[in-house]
Design a protein around this motif. Structure first.
Motif, PDB file in Angstrom:
ATOM      1  N   TYR A  27       0.831  -1.208   0.000  1.00 32.84           N
ATOM      2  CA  TYR A  27       0.000   0.000   0.000  1.00 32.84           C
ATOM      3  C   TYR A  27       0.863   1.255   0.000  1.00 32.84           C
ATOM      4  CZ  TYR A  27      -3.238  -3.561   1.745  1.00 32.84           C
ATOM      5  OH  TYR A  27      -3.984  -4.703   1.897  1.00 32.84           O
ATOM      6  N   ARG A  28       2.140   1.136  -0.411  1.00 32.09           N
ATOM      7  CA  ARG A  28       3.109   2.212  -0.193  1.00 32.09           C
ATOM      8  C   ARG A  28       3.127   3.294  -1.257  1.00 32.09           C
ATOM      9  NH1 ARG A  28       5.817  -2.552   1.183  1.00 32.09           N
ATOM     10  NH2 ARG A  28       6.753  -2.712  -0.881  1.00 32.09           N
ATOM     11  N   ARG A  31       2.737   7.532  -1.089  1.00 30.26           N
ATOM     12  CA  ARG A  31       2.068   7.819   0.174  1.00 30.26           C
ATOM     13  C   ARG A  31       3.080   8.259   1.229  1.00 30.26           C
ATOM     14  NH1 ARG A  31      -2.232   3.385   1.942  1.00 30.26           N
ATOM     15  NH2 ARG A  31      -3.015   5.190   3.087  1.00 30.26           N
ATOM     16  N   TRP A  32       2.643   9.184   2.096  1.00 31.75           N
ATOM     17  CA  TRP A  32       3.427   9.608   3.255  1.00 31.75           C
ATOM     18  C   TRP A  32       3.155   8.656   4.411  1.00 31.75           C
ATOM     19  CZ3 TRP A  32       6.996  13.462   3.067  1.00 31.75           C
ATOM     20  CH2 TRP A  32       6.908  14.365   1.985  1.00 31.75           C
ATOM     21  N   GLU A  33       4.148   8.518   5.281  1.00 32.05           N
ATOM     22  CA  GLU A  33       3.990   7.675   6.457  1.00 32.05           C
ATOM     23  C   GLU A  33       4.821   8.211   7.619  1.00 32.05           C
ATOM     24  OE1 GLU A  33       7.203   4.142   6.148  1.00 32.05           O
ATOM     25  OE2 GLU A  33       5.631   4.056   4.610  1.00 32.05           O
ATOM     26  N   ASN A  69       7.034   7.536   0.146  1.00 34.60           N
ATOM     27  CA  ASN A  69       7.288   6.411  -0.751  1.00 34.60           C
ATOM     28  C   ASN A  69       7.085   6.850  -2.197  1.00 34.60           C
ATOM     29  OD1 ASN A  69       7.500   3.903   1.165  1.00 34.60           O
ATOM     30  ND2 ASN A  69       5.734   5.085   1.913  1.00 34.60           N
ATOM     31  N   GLN A  75      11.980   4.643  -1.004  1.00 33.16           N
ATOM     32  CA  GLN A  75      11.455   5.520   0.043  1.00 33.16           C
ATOM     33  C   GLN A  75      12.568   6.446   0.540  1.00 33.16           C
ATOM     34  OE1 GLN A  75      11.065   4.439   4.458  1.00 33.16           O
ATOM     35  NE2 GLN A  75       8.979   4.061   3.713  1.00 33.16           N
ATOM     36  N   ASP A 182       3.244  -4.503   5.605  1.00 33.24           N
ATOM     37  CA  ASP A 182       2.115  -3.579   5.529  1.00 33.24           C
ATOM     38  C   ASP A 182       0.870  -4.353   5.955  1.00 33.24           C
ATOM     39  OD1 ASP A 182       3.889  -1.734   4.579  1.00 33.24           O
ATOM     40  OD2 ASP A 182       3.240  -1.858   2.499  1.00 33.24           O
ATOM     41  N   ASP A 185      -4.007  -0.916   4.687  1.00 35.64           N
ATOM     42  CA  ASP A 185      -3.721   0.330   3.980  1.00 35.64           C
ATOM     43  C   ASP A 185      -3.556   1.509   4.940  1.00 35.64           C
ATOM     44  OD1 ASP A 185      -6.328   0.542   4.829  1.00 35.64           O
ATOM     45  OD2 ASP A 185      -7.116   1.268   2.911  1.00 35.64           O
ATOM     46  N   ARG A 186      -3.574   1.250   6.251  1.00 33.84           N
ATOM     47  CA  ARG A 186      -3.385   2.295   7.256  1.00 33.84           C
ATOM     48  C   ARG A 186      -2.190   2.042   8.175  1.00 33.84           C
ATOM     49  NH1 ARG A 186      -7.933   5.483   8.279  1.00 33.84           N
ATOM     50  NH2 ARG A 186      -9.061   5.802   6.325  1.00 33.84           N
ATOM     51  N   PHE A 219       0.101   5.143   7.619  1.00 31.23           N
ATOM     52  CA  PHE A 219       0.042   5.918   6.376  1.00 31.23           C
ATOM     53  C   PHE A 219      -0.836   7.158   6.601  1.00 31.23           C
ATOM     54  CE2 PHE A 219       0.724   1.541   4.766  1.00 31.23           C
ATOM     55  CZ  PHE A 219       1.909   1.767   4.078  1.00 31.23           C
TER      56      PHE A 219
END
Length: 221
Positions: A27-28, A31-33, A69, A75, A182, A185-186, A219
């Motif tokens: 789910y990367r 996306r910011w994490e 990512n 990343q 992962d 998705d959160r 995420f």
């Protein structure tokens, strides 16, 4: 360095089996994490000039990280970490005897890092590199306490005493490897090992130390 390479190789081989095909995609992508991490510092003994010796204890620290990512593999991020540990010193003061001492070493590291995930899957091994700066404070006094005053936003104007200590900010860098999952998705988790180098000088030259990390994160989008 050899330990990091071996760990990365084992992780890739283990996850390169047919079971990888059954793992869902990650789910990367784009996306910011951010996350929280626990650190395990490996203690060691350092030998310096004129028979001096420093023994650093094992200890636990913590940190925070923030990253973006580019895709499932690449990343880039930033991390801030703290570790406090005890140390003991031994110095030869003359041919007849040695001086023994002890104290608490505080290490604060800020670093920029890059990570490569081998698979486009939710479960994947990774390798990582980082460069940054580490603030070291031995809490060993280097002079008398001096009065200082400052404004505190909660308590107002405050005065006290400050004691200068033996401290320095040094260049630091590291390489490491680990495995990441992962979970959804959160949410994600990861763990790994890194070898870190600190350009301390001061009769020790470059200090290298092992760090185990376990982290959890979320995420943002």
């Amino acid at each position: 360095m050899m330990r990091v390479r071996s760990l990365a190789g084992v992780l890739v081989v283990l996850l390169s089996m047919n079971a990888v095909a059954e793992i869902p995609n990650s789910y990367r992508t784009e996306r910011w994490e951010g996350g929280f991490r626990l650190l395990g510092l490996q203690g060691q003994t350092l030998n310096g000039d004129r028979g001096s010796e420093v023994r650093i204890d094992d200890d636990i620290g913590f940190g925070f990280d923030f990253a973006y990512n580019l895709d499932e593999h690449v990343q880039f991020g930033f991390a801030l970490e703290w570790v406090d540990t005890d140390f003991r010193t031994s110095n030869e003061i003359d041919p007849a005897g040695r001086f023994e001492g002890s104290g608490e070493l505080e290490m604060t590291t800020m670093a920029l890092n890059g990570t490569y995930h081998f698979f486009r899957k939710a479960l994947t091994p990774y390798v990582q590199g980082a460069i940054g700066a580490t603030y070291l404070d031995t809490n060993v006094p280097t002079g008398p306490s001096v009065p200082v005053c400052w404004w505190d936003p909660w308590w107002g104007y405050y005065c006290g005493y400050d004691t200068p200590t033996l401290s320095d900010t040094v260049f630091s860098y590291e390489v490491g490897a680990g495995i990441r999952l992962d979970v959804s998705d959160r949410f994600f988790m990861r763990g790994g090992y890194s070898q870190q180098w600190l350009d301390v000088d001061r009769g020790v030259d470059t200090l290298d130390q092992g760090l185990w990390r376990f982290g959890i994160g979320w995420f943002f989008q």
